[in-house]
Scaffold this motif. Structure first.
Motif, PDB file in Angstrom:
ATOM      1  N   VAL A  73      56.152  42.984  26.445  1.00 21.89           N
ATOM      2  CA  VAL A  73      55.298  41.806  26.340  1.00 21.89           C
ATOM      3  C   VAL A  73      55.810  40.943  25.196  1.00 21.89           C
ATOM      4  O   VAL A  73      56.020  41.434  24.076  1.00 21.89           O
ATOM      5  N   ARG A  74      56.012  39.652  25.477  1.00 21.25           N
ATOM      6  CA  ARG A  74      56.462  38.704  24.451  1.00 21.25           C
ATOM      7  C   ARG A  74      55.374  37.664  24.218  1.00 21.25           C
ATOM      8  O   ARG A  74      54.738  37.194  25.165  1.00 21.25           O
ATOM      9  N   LEU A  75      55.178  37.330  22.939  1.00 16.71           N
ATOM     10  CA  LEU A  75      54.122  36.399  22.552  1.00 16.71           C
ATOM     11  C   LEU A  75      54.658  35.403  21.527  1.00 16.71           C
ATOM     12  O   LEU A  75      55.650  35.662  20.835  1.00 16.71           O
ATOM     13  N   ILE A  76      53.967  34.274  21.430  1.00 20.69           N
ATOM     14  CA  ILE A  76      54.228  33.289  20.379  1.00 20.69           C
ATOM     15  C   ILE A  76      52.886  32.833  19.834  1.00 20.69           C
ATOM     16  O   ILE A  76      51.958  32.559  20.605  1.00 20.69           O
ATOM     17  N   THR A 119      59.070  54.583  23.641  1.00 19.73           N
ATOM     18  CA  THR A 119      58.815  53.285  23.010  1.00 19.73           C
ATOM     19  C   THR A 119      58.819  53.371  21.486  1.00 19.73           C
ATOM     20  O   THR A 119      58.592  52.361  20.809  1.00 19.73           O
ATOM     21  N   GLY A 120      59.106  54.548  20.933  1.00 20.27           N
ATOM     22  CA  GLY A 120      59.407  54.636  19.508  1.00 20.27           C
ATOM     23  C   GLY A 120      60.638  53.821  19.155  1.00 20.27           C
ATOM     24  O   GLY A 120      60.928  53.592  17.975  1.00 20.27           O
ATOM     25  N   LEU A 121      61.352  53.345  20.167  1.00 20.27           N
ATOM     26  CA  LEU A 121      62.473  52.446  19.947  1.00 20.27           C
ATOM     27  C   LEU A 121      62.033  51.117  19.338  1.00 20.27           C
ATOM     28  O   LEU A 121      62.801  50.490  18.602  1.00 20.27           O
ATOM     29  N   ALA A 122      60.823  50.651  19.647  1.00 19.51           N
ATOM     30  CA  ALA A 122      60.394  49.314  19.244  1.00 19.51           C
ATOM     31  C   ALA A 122      60.541  49.070  17.741  1.00 19.51           C
ATOM     32  O   ALA A 122      61.217  48.112  17.333  1.00 19.51           O
ATOM     33  N   SER A 166      53.768  48.748  17.673  1.00 17.20           N
ATOM     34  CA  SER A 166      54.839  48.375  16.745  1.00 17.20           C
ATOM     35  C   SER A 166      55.638  47.209  17.307  1.00 17.20           C
ATOM     36  O   SER A 166      56.180  47.317  18.414  1.00 17.20           O
ATOM     37  N   PRO A 167      55.733  46.092  16.594  1.00 20.01           N
ATOM     38  CA  PRO A 167      56.580  44.993  17.054  1.00 20.01           C
ATOM     39  C   PRO A 167      58.039  45.433  17.156  1.00 20.01           C
ATOM     40  O   PRO A 167      58.529  46.214  16.338  1.00 20.01           O
ATOM     41  N   ALA A 168      58.730  44.907  18.175  1.00 20.09           N
ATOM     42  CA  ALA A 168      60.137  45.225  18.394  1.00 20.09           C
ATOM     43  C   ALA A 168      61.052  44.161  17.828  1.00 20.09           C
ATOM     44  O   ALA A 168      62.279  44.241  17.990  1.00 20.09           O
ATOM     45  N   LEU A 169      60.467  43.149  17.174  1.00 19.18           N
ATOM     46  CA  LEU A 169      61.232  42.111  16.482  1.00 19.18           C
ATOM     47  C   LEU A 169      60.771  42.076  15.031  1.00 19.18           C
ATOM     48  O   LEU A 169      59.596  42.323  14.747  1.00 19.18           O
ATOM     49  N   GLU A 224      57.183  40.775  19.987  1.00 20.04           N
ATOM     50  CA  GLU A 224      57.529  41.525  21.194  1.00 20.04           C
ATOM     51  C   GLU A 224      57.016  42.950  21.036  1.00 20.04           C
ATOM     52  O   GLU A 224      57.165  43.561  19.978  1.00 20.04           O
ATOM     53  N   PHE A 225      56.378  43.459  22.102  1.00 19.89           N
ATOM     54  CA  PHE A 225      55.866  44.820  22.092  1.00 19.89           C
ATOM     55  C   PHE A 225      56.381  45.571  23.324  1.00 19.89           C
ATOM     56  O   PHE A 225      56.483  44.986  24.417  1.00 19.89           O
TER      57      PHE A 225
END
Length: 261
Positions: free
Chosen positions: A36-39, A128-131, A66-69, A78-79
Motif C-alpha cells: 500500500v502506497r500513500l501520500i 514482511t519483516g523486509l519492510a 513498519s514503513p518500507a520507505l 509505503e507499507f
C-alpha cells in the motif's frame, strides 16, 4: 496543546501527534499480501521504526505497521501487509483498501536502527519483516560509506519471497549489499495463487541461488557474528528462534536489535 517532534526532530509544544495520509496505490502481490502506497502529511519517524495506523474500514482500531520507505518531506509512505489469521484489520488492508482511503498515522516507535560507526551489518528478515529493512537500506544508501551489508530474507517457499525482483535490482545498484534468499522448501505449493501469477516477472533469484532451511537454521550455520551489528525482524516465532540461535552460537546480545511483527 500537544507535545511532539517537528521535521527537524526538535520538540515543539504545538506539534501534531497524529497525521493524515491518502492511499494512492494498492497492489495485491499474493493472496495474503499487499503493498500500500500513500501520500499525505509528513510523519516524523525514524527508518526502521513502526507506526500505528487507523483505516476507514475499522474506525478506532489500530494496527502497528513498519514503513518500507524512510521518511520523506513530501509525505510518501509505503507499507507491506500480510493477513494475520483472525486479524480483521490486516485482512481488510489486503482485500479492501482502495485509492482515496484516508489513513490516520500515529505513535512512531521501535529501535531497529544502524549505529553510525557500523562497518559490517547483518539483516535477517522474515516475510514482511523486509519492510523496515528496506527503509533502513535506502537510508544507508545516503551515507558516504554504507556498511557492508548482508540481508537474509526468508519465506516458506520461493513464491513467498514477494519482493525478490526489487531486492535483485537493489543489490545490483548497491555494491555494498548482498542479498541471500532463504526458503524452508524449494518447491512452491501445488495450488495456484492468482495474484502471484498476475504479477510474475522474469527478474529475481533462481531457486538454485536460494539457501534451504529456516532463517534460524541458516543463521546457526554462520557461527558467531563477533564484529557485526545484527538486525532481526519477522513473526514472533521466527524472531525468537533466530535470537536464540544467534546468542547460543556466540553473537553478543548487545550487538542485536530486533522487532517481532
Amino acid at each position: 496543546m500537544t507535545l511532539g517532534p517537528d521535521e527537524t526532530g526538535e520538540i515543539r509544544l504545538d506539534a501534531p501527534t497524529e497525521w493524515s495520509s491518502t492511499v494512492v496505490g494498492h497492489h495485491r502481490l499474493r493472496h495474503d499480501l499487499a503493498v500500500v502506497r500513500l501520500i499525505g502529511e509528513f510523519v516524523p519517524f525514524e527508518p526502521g521504526q513502526s507506526v500505528e495506523v487507523q483505516i476507514p474500514q475499522h474506525p478506532g482500531m489500530r494496527r502497528r505497521l513498519s514503513p518500507a520507505l524512510p521518511p520523506s518531506l513530501d509525505g510518501k509512505l509505503e507499507f507491506h501487509v500480510r493477513t494475520v489469521p483472525g486479524g480483521w484489520c490486516s485482512g481488510s488492508i489486503v482485500t479492501e483498501t482502495a485509492p482515496g482511503d484516508e489513513w490516520r498515522i500515529s505513535a512512531p516507535a521501535g529501535w531497529l536502527s544502524v549505529d553510525p560507526g557500523t562497518t559490517d551489518l547483518v539483516m535477517i528478515a522474515g516475510g514482511t519483516g523486509l519492510a523496515p529493512m528496506r527503509s533502513l537500506l535506502l537510508d544507508l544508501s545516503r551515507r558516504p560509506q554504507p556498511p557492508r551489508t548482508h540481508l537474509f530474507i526468508g519465506g516458506r517457499s520461493p513464491r513467498d519471497l514477494y519482493a525478490s525482483d526489487m531486492l535483485y535490482l537493489l543489490a545490483g545498484e548497491m555494491p555494498w549489499l548482498t542479498v541471500i534468499p532463504v526458503v524452508e522448501r524449494a518447491e512452491d505449493p501445488n495450488w495456484v495463487d492468482q495474484w502471484y501469477e498476475s504479477c510474475r516477472v522474469d527478474v529475481g533469484f533462481d531457486v538454485d541461488e536460494m539457501l534451504e532451511g529456516t532463517l534460524a537454521d541458516v543463521v546457526g550455520d554462520m557461527g558467531p557474528l563477533l564484529h557485526h551489528q545484527v538486525l532481526v525482524c519477522g513473526s514472533p516465532g521466527m524472531t525468537q528462534a533466530t535470537l536464540e540461535v544467534l546468542v547460543n552460537t556466540g553473537t553478543p546480545a548487545e550487538a542485536i536489535r530486533f522487532d517481532g511483527l
